[in-house]
Design a protein around this motif. Sequence first.
Motif, short mmCIF file in Angstrom:
data_model
loop_
_atom_site.label_atom_id
_atom_site.label_comp_id
_atom_site.label_asym_id
_atom_site.label_seq_id
_atom_site.Cartn_x
_atom_site.Cartn_y
_atom_site.Cartn_z
N ASP A 1 0.83 -1.20 0.00
CA ASP A 1 0.00 0.00 0.00
C ASP A 1 0.87 1.26 0.00
O ASP A 1 0.53 2.25 -0.64
N PRO B 1 -2.49 4.36 7.81
CA PRO B 1 -3.36 3.41 8.52
C PRO B 1 -2.54 2.21 8.97
O PRO B 1 -1.74 1.67 8.20
N PRO B 2 -2.68 1.77 10.22
CA PRO B 2 -1.84 0.69 10.74
C PRO B 2 -2.09 -0.66 10.07
O PRO B 2 -1.25 -1.53 10.12
N ASN B 3 -3.23 -0.84 9.43
CA ASN B 3 -3.54 -2.14 8.83
C ASN B 3 -3.12 -2.23 7.37
O ASN B 3 -3.39 -3.23 6.71
N GLU B 4 -2.46 -1.20 6.85
CA GLU B 4 -2.01 -1.25 5.46
C GLU B 4 -0.53 -1.62 5.41
O GLU B 4 0.23 -1.30 6.32
N THR B 5 -0.13 -2.26 4.32
CA THR B 5 1.24 -2.73 4.19
C THR B 5 2.16 -1.60 3.74
O THR B 5 1.75 -0.70 3.00
N LEU C 1 4.07 0.70 13.55
CA LEU C 1 4.12 0.34 12.13
C LEU C 1 5.25 -0.67 11.94
O LEU C 1 6.31 -0.54 12.55
N TYR C 2 5.01 -1.65 11.12
CA TYR C 2 6.01 -2.69 10.89
C TYR C 2 6.30 -2.82 9.40
O TYR C 2 5.93 -3.81 8.76
#
Length: 195
Positions: free
Chosen positions: A20, A118-122, A144-145
């Motif tokens: 993303d 957004p934390p759920n996006e790659t 964030l990872y």
Amino acid sequence: MMNLWEPPPVTYTSIDQAYDWAIVLAGITEPNRPPYDRVQFNKGADRIVHAIQLYHLGKVKKILISGGSGTLTFEGVKESHALADFARMCGVDSSAIYIEDQSRNTHENASFSATLLPPNETSILFTSAFHMRRAKACFEKTGLYPDAFPTDYYGGQIRATPDALLIPSVYSLQLWSILIKEWMGLTAYRLAGYI
């Protein structure tokens, strides 16, 4: 030592998803170098160039460029804006370019970027290979990872030729200076709780 410190490169063909976000850390231009009608890149230009290439290959959807000014007295165009202009000139759609222009260091790159993503996006992080450990740790501290895409390597093939083994090299001293500065930065960030 630099070869041991820098993480291995990531090949384009090994990326099997469309991220993303590409997060590109600034610190790769010379804004005070004339002429001022262009972006003056330093060695780290691979950060933005590789992100643009992966965008065109369909491996990243959007590019976040993070970086304001690392100087106390700044006048002129902030680096993230100049890099965004460069990305547009290279064919990246304006709607795919995002800017974080307040950060002055790696800790702030991560903190300020985390408020935008957004934390759920790659995401995949672009910075210099020698700096990747500290940068990735700062992003992970924010929750964030991102995956790592190290760029502009200092290490390289070790040559066992007589001139390489016997003749002192100023470049070797420069590499030690870069490593020691990065290790000190890593230690300071640990002590400050940034990582």
